[in-house]
Design a protein around this motif. Structure first.
Motif, PDB file in Angstrom:
ATOM      1  N   ILE A 198       0.854  -1.187   0.000  1.00 16.36           N
ATOM      2  CA  ILE A 198       0.000   0.000   0.000  1.00 16.36           C
ATOM      3  C   ILE A 198       0.889   1.235   0.000  1.00 16.36           C
ATOM      4  O   ILE A 198       1.782   1.363   0.830  1.00 16.36           O
ATOM      5  CB  ILE A 198      -0.917   0.045   1.241  1.00 16.36           C
ATOM      6  CG1 ILE A 198      -1.800  -1.196   1.307  1.00 16.36           C
ATOM      7  CG2 ILE A 198      -1.784   1.294   1.244  1.00 16.36           C
ATOM      8  CD1 ILE A 198      -2.623  -1.264   2.576  1.00 16.36           C
ATOM      9  N   LYS A 217      -4.404   1.798  -3.741  1.00 11.87           N
ATOM     10  CA  LYS A 217      -5.536   0.958  -3.387  1.00 11.87           C
ATOM     11  C   LYS A 217      -6.761   1.839  -3.199  1.00 11.87           C
ATOM     12  O   LYS A 217      -6.656   3.010  -2.834  1.00 11.87           O
ATOM     13  CB  LYS A 217      -5.254   0.157  -2.108  1.00 11.87           C
ATOM     14  CG  LYS A 217      -4.082  -0.803  -2.224  1.00 11.87           C
ATOM     15  CD  LYS A 217      -4.350  -1.901  -3.254  1.00 11.87           C
ATOM     16  CE  LYS A 217      -3.159  -2.835  -3.383  1.00 11.87           C
ATOM     17  NZ  LYS A 217      -3.383  -3.885  -4.402  1.00 11.87           N
ATOM     18  N   THR A 257      -8.404   1.326   3.582  1.00 11.96           N
ATOM     19  CA  THR A 257      -8.349   0.769   2.237  1.00 11.96           C
ATOM     20  C   THR A 257      -8.794  -0.686   2.270  1.00 11.96           C
ATOM     21  O   THR A 257      -9.157  -1.220   3.321  1.00 11.96           O
ATOM     22  CB  THR A 257      -6.929   0.873   1.660  1.00 11.96           C
ATOM     23  OG1 THR A 257      -6.090  -0.078   2.322  1.00 11.96           O
ATOM     24  CG2 THR A 257      -6.361   2.276   1.837  1.00 11.96           C
TER      25      THR A 257
END
Length: 269
Positions: A198, A217, A257
């Motif tokens: 991420i 993401k 996320t």
């Protein structure tokens, strides 16, 4: 005599003896940002048991803080110490940033150190910035090292006030501790994160009116907290996150996320 004894025991049984609250515990299953209150209310996480004073210092108890004042005008002999313990029930080590929500009178100066057992101490110094002794200004302190918490190994935090220069104010607290803030993974010191594939960043940062979140993401939800840990705004996924109505200062964006939550420091100008 027997009746008197029974009455005495019944009376004592109705009394609740409050014990000093001197330890806080980071909830491993809780939010990444956790704020602990300081004061003399029953609901506070830390109370007057954490504060001792020396020199000409006098302890000040309040529902919202624990502070120190001096009975002597224009005096630099007031000293004191706040001591409390930080722990967790997590069997897996948790790395965290320790922030102390402190405040002082503008017309006074304070200096000292913050120590955490097993880590290098952090020094602080706040100079006199005016002659107003009635107002209160924020004096936040961030501990200089990321601390590691794990079950069975509590850490002792010692805030030492070595010198406090008082300017004609003997009625109210000069220096005080209001909240203790712990942030998982040291996110208060990080503006861009890359972990578990991420990558996320905020731009512009500092921000005046609104910011964008750049992430590889999909962003599902954004929670914005102030420095004391209070939730001030909640967003869904948006092109621009408007914070024009918020006061200037430091905020923490908790970005949720598909792979979990990440936090980024946002500076509002």
């Amino acid at each position: 005599m027997k009746k008197q004894l029974l009455f005495t025991l019944a009376f004592l049984g109705g009394i609740t003896f409050a014990s000093a609250q001197t330890e806080i515990s980071f909830d491993a299953a809780g939010d990444d940002l956790q704020s602990f209150t300081v004061g003399q209310q029953n609901s506070d996480d830390l109370d007057e048991g954490i504060l001792t004073v020396s020199g000409t210092g006098v302890a000040v108890t309040n529902n919202n803080f624990m502070g120190i004042r001096s009975d002597t005008p224009t005096d630099d002999g007031a000293t004191g110490t706040w001591i409390f313990t930080v722990s967790t029930t997590s069997a897996t080590p948790i790395n965290a940033t320790l922030n102390l929500d402190m405040a002082k009178r503008p017309g006074c100066s304070v200096s000292g150190t913050v120590a955490v057992s097993g880590y290098t101490s952090t020094s602080y110094s706040f100079g006199s910035d005016g002659t107003d002794v009635s107002a209160v200004v924020d004096a936040p302190i961030e501990f200089g090292s990321i601390i590691s918490l794990v079950s069975g190994t509590p850490l002792t935090v010692t805030i030492t006030l070595d010198e406090m220069l008082n300017v004609d104010n003997t009625a109210t607290s000069i220096f005080r501790l209001e909240n203790v803030i712990l942030e998982r993974d040291g996110a208060l010191s990080v503006e861009e994160i890359s972990a578990n594939n991420i990558v996320a960043s905020v731009s512009p940062n500092p921000v005046t009116n609104s910011f964008q979140i750049n992430s590889n993401k999909s962003v599902e939800r954004v929670e914005l907290y102030n420095i004391t840990g209070r939730l001030v705004k909640t967003f869904g996924e948006e092109a621009h996150y408007d914070i024009s109505d918020l006061a200037t200062g430091i905020y923490i964006a908790n970005i949720k996320t598909q792979l979990g939550s990440k936090t980024i420091k946002v500076v509002k100008e």
